[in-house]
Design an enzyme around this catalytic site. Structure first.
Site, PDB file in Angstrom:
ATOM      1  N   SER A 570       8.544  37.325 -80.427  1.00 40.23           N
ATOM      2  CA  SER A 570       8.855  38.640 -79.883  1.00 40.23           C
ATOM      3  C   SER A 570       9.076  38.513 -78.376  1.00 40.23           C
ATOM      4  O   SER A 570       9.949  37.769 -77.941  1.00 40.23           O
ATOM      5  CB  SER A 570       7.744  39.633 -80.232  1.00 40.23           C
ATOM      6  OG  SER A 570       8.150  40.952 -80.008  1.00 40.23           O
ATOM      7  N   ASP A 656      14.314  44.227 -88.742  1.00 41.42           N
ATOM      8  CA  ASP A 656      13.435  44.373 -87.581  1.00 41.42           C
ATOM      9  C   ASP A 656      13.971  45.479 -86.675  1.00 41.42           C
ATOM     10  O   ASP A 656      15.118  45.445 -86.252  1.00 41.42           O
ATOM     11  CB  ASP A 656      13.374  43.052 -86.818  1.00 41.42           C
ATOM     12  CG  ASP A 656      12.287  43.019 -85.755  1.00 41.42           C
ATOM     13  OD1 ASP A 656      11.797  44.083 -85.362  1.00 41.42           O
ATOM     14  OD2 ASP A 656      11.942  41.905 -85.321  1.00 41.42           O
ATOM     15  N   HIS A 690       9.765  43.261 -88.392  1.00 43.38           N
ATOM     16  CA  HIS A 690       9.277  42.528 -87.230  1.00 43.38           C
ATOM     17  C   HIS A 690       8.143  41.571 -87.584  1.00 43.38           C
ATOM     18  O   HIS A 690       8.009  40.507 -86.982  1.00 43.38           O
ATOM     19  CB  HIS A 690       8.808  43.521 -86.166  1.00 43.38           C
ATOM     20  CG  HIS A 690       8.583  42.907 -84.826  1.00 43.38           C
ATOM     21  ND1 HIS A 690       9.598  42.338 -84.084  1.00 43.38           N
ATOM     22  CD2 HIS A 690       7.457  42.766 -84.073  1.00 43.38           C
ATOM     23  CE1 HIS A 690       9.114  41.885 -82.934  1.00 43.38           C
ATOM     24  NE2 HIS A 690       7.821  42.120 -82.908  1.00 43.38           N
TER      25      HIS A 690
END
Length: 719
Positions: A570, A656, A690
């Site tokens: 991320s 995501d 995600h």
């Protein structure tokens, strides 16, 4: 790499040895008089068959390029399974007249949500013993998550909230990975589903009695911006908006105090917050603000009762960036300013206060000192007193208060873990300071923590700041010579990488690898100042800190560049992209999971999820040329150059909503077209979000695959 195979449209179909070549379709971005030509922006069209074909071609190439890792991947997967007690139960948690717990069964991806009644003949605060085999007498299965997940490639449970009486359960599910949930209500007395169906909601749901549910929804940019009230037994069309936040910098959330006296709406940007409250006795009333928002001032409130009087207990930064805890009576005509509250825990430059939990008889405060999270407890049996710290023996550990929904509980449920000690769950009886071990994470196969060691080093950054580094390896590893190593980093959002045990990591350590964590600036390990020195126009400190740690580990002969792999996900994936550009010769491989590698493009698109609220983290390049230039100077995608790179594996998910798949897709395409050396792989989960794939076995398989790639790069091993 040579890009002579680039076509004007479509994607070249790869063989096992030939990577897919994304078409170049120049798109010129113009802002503040600056121009950037983006050849791969066309990959943003998620619905395009051309884009889907390209992602599938990338997956096929990645599968072919990692086919030699199958045995190693399978071995690691079996190792993980062999360590995990697959049929297991959690320690029950008291709520109302029931003990709630989860259990899992071998061979099933998902678990069961269960409860049993509190036995009035036993101490009501001592959890019942759950049998090793079979199920407890009187068990009621509230949710069978395997049944709910059946027929879906992805499944995630969002809300799971039971009324105080224990009769109604509100639960929500996401079957796409886009973090948008559908909520249903189940009558636990009859087992029947109510007709109520709430669609397109965000995480969580808060009960008031058995008549009302409060929940959040999102705007077009998928920002939670509204709080809604639902009356049980009515259509969602009749739900009422009780709060709406117009400022796109702010998210909203809703919950209740543990005392169940007040509903709380929290409105927060990255740097400013505001709290609205409503007495639960009046659920159709109007929420009232406590302290109006003031830019740069953050605060959170909880409710306490001291000597029969209601108080707000407030964690705030109005007197210093590391926060302090104060209190003020509820119900006064005019609340004092935050700076004028009765101080319960004062601001200190060496202590970062992280929040409080209040109970009928005590307050628990969480804080951070010397890069370690800590807990303190204040008794309320004679007015406000002082906090006493709960202490532990290990140098590096993580402790947290958790699983304590009951207001009048005389015990605090504590979770404790370290890099080498499996997670333990304790009840801490506040009156006498006694710990009761309820359960320790069981590691099958004879795990011995004495065979491993964890310690901390400090690395000097280019500007002289000392960076903490956590190091974990087997005790019998010969550290007098370089060893293969995985160096992990994150460094954003004031998030901390705290010591925690990992089943999976043992597969690295037992193959002679060292696992290290660079606690770089931008994280929260060393307080709010640590975070502020790694964000906005100081973001490059995050990258140079990480490189300094790598250089120091190499200089100490603990590892070598041809043995060192870096990993981040991320925002940590941005870190990976930046160090790949800035110091490619330090690493043999880089693994970037759902990586935020095209930040400038995203921050220039206010319509995207999270963009506007993220301006307080990264800067606002849309309106401010200085931030445009600063972000352009480090954005990984925009700074790919014609030079040798380490091998890179990027892992992403099609659905995501936090870091769009297009960022790593563009990044890999540009690396492949520009770099003079390195193998670049993109793996896209086509039905996930995600957090990656769902289901524990699928997660273990994905984790085994990622670790196999890391182990092979660092050690050359294939088994």
């Amino acid at each position: 790499m040579n890009n002579s195979n680039v076509t004007t449209s479509g994607t070249a179909v790869p063989s096992d040895k030939t990577p897919p070549v994304a078409a170049t379709k120049p798109h010129t971005r113009t802002f503040h008089g600056r121009e950037f030509v983006d050849n791969y922006e066309w990959l943003r069209d998620k619905e395009s068959s051309e884009v889907r074909d390209h992602l599938e071609a990338e997956n096929a190439y990645t599968e072919a390029q990692t086919a030699h890792l199958k045995e190693l991947t399978d071995n690691i997967f079996e190792e993980i399974k062999s360590r995990v007690k697959q049929t297991d139960m959690s320690v029950p948690t008291r709520a109302g007249d029931y003990w709630y717990y989860g259990r899992s069964e071998e061979g099933k991806n998902y678990g069961y949500s269960c409860r049993i009644p509190v036995d009035a003949s036993h101490d009501p605060w001592v959890p019942p013993q759950i049998p090793e085999e079979g199920v407890p007498e009187g068990e009621q299965v509230l949710l069978d998550l395997n049944e709910l997940a059946d027929g879906h490639e992805f499944f995630s449970l969002g809300a799971s909230s039971v009324t105080k009486s224990g009769r109604l359960l509100a639960y929500s599910v996401d079957t796409a990975g886009d973090e948008r949930f559908e909520l249903r209500i189940k009558d636990l007395d009859t087992g029947d589903m109510l007709d109520d169906k709430l669609e397109g909601i965000f995480y969580g749901a808060t009960w008031v009695g058995e008549e009302y549910l409060f929940y959040q929804r999102v705007d077009d940019a998928w920002r939670p911006d509204t709080v809604w009230r639902h009356k049980v037994g009515t259509s969602q069309d009749e739900d009422v908006v009780v709060f709406k936040e117009e400022d796109a910098h702010f998210n909203v959330g809703v919950g209740a105090t543990r005392s169940e006296k007040y509903l709380i709406i929290e409105v927060a940007s990255k740097i400013t917050s505001e709290t609205w409250v409503l007495d639960q006795d009046n659920p159709e009333g109007e929420f009232e603000v406590l302290w109006s928002r003031e830019r740069g001032v953050e605060y959170e409130v909880d409710h306490a009762v001291v000597d029969g009087e209601d108080y707000w207990v407030v964690t705030h930064n109005a007197t210093g960036r590391n926060f302090e805890v104060g209190a003020t009576p509820v119900g006064v005509d005019k609340l004092p300013a935050l700076q004028d509250l009765q101080v319960l825990m004062p601001h200190r430059e060496d202590v970062r206060v992280e929040g409080v939990d209040t109970y009928r008889d005590q307050i628990v405060v969480a804080y951070r000192r010397d890069a370690i999270g800590r807990l303190g407890i204040m008794r309320l049996d004679g007015g406000f007193g002082s906090f006493r710290e709960i202490t532990f023996d290990e140098e590096l550990y993580t402790v947290s208060a958790l699983g304590n929904p009951e207001w009048d509980a005389p015990v605090i449920r504590l979770g404790y873990s370290s890099f080498i000690e499996p997670a333990s769950l304790y009840d801490y009886r506040v009156a006498d300071g006694k710990f009761t071990l309820l359960k320790q994470q069981e590691v099958l196969g004879g795990y011995d923590p004495e065979q491993y060691t964890a310690y901390r080093w400090w690395t000097t950054a280019p500007d002289g700041v000392e960076i903490p580094v956590s190091i974990i390896h087997r005790k019998d590893l010969d550290t007098s010579k370089p060893n293969p190593m995985l160096l992990y980093g994150y460094g954003s959002y004031e998030s901390t990488t705290d010591p925690a045990f990992s089943y999976t990591r043992l597969s690295l350590l037992d193959r002679g690898m060292i696992f290290a964590v660079a606690h770089v600036r931008g994280g929260g390990e060393m307080g709010r100042g640590w975070y502020e020195d790694g964000k906005l126009d100081k973001k490059k400190n995050t990258f140079t800190d990480f490189i300094a740690v790598a250089d120091n580990l190499i200089a100490r002969d603990l590892t070598r560049p041809d043995m060192l792999v870096a990993e981040g996900g991320s925002a940590g994936g941005m870190l990976m992209g930046a160090v790949a550009n800035m110091a490619p010769d330090r690493f043999v491989g880089i693994q970037a999971v759902v990586p935020f590698v095209d930040p400038l493009t995203s921050m220039l698109m206010p319509e995207l999820p999270l963009t506007v609220i993220e301006w307080d983290e990264w800067g606002d390049p849309y309106n401010e040329p200085a931030f445009y230039d600063y972000m352009a100077s480090y954005a990984p995608y925009e700074n790919v150059e014609a030079k040798d790179y380490p091998d890179i594996l990027a892992v992403t998910s099609l659905n995501d909503t936090r870091v769009l798949y297009v960022e790593p897709a563009k990044w890999i395409a540009k690396l492949r077209a520009t770099a003079t050396g390195g193998t670049f792989l993109l793996k896209t989960e086509m039905s996930a979000g995600h957090g990656g794939v769902s289901g524990r076995y699928d997660r273990w398989k994905q984790g085994a695959y990622e670790y196999a790639w890391i182990i092979n790069k660092a050690t050359g091993k294939l088994a």
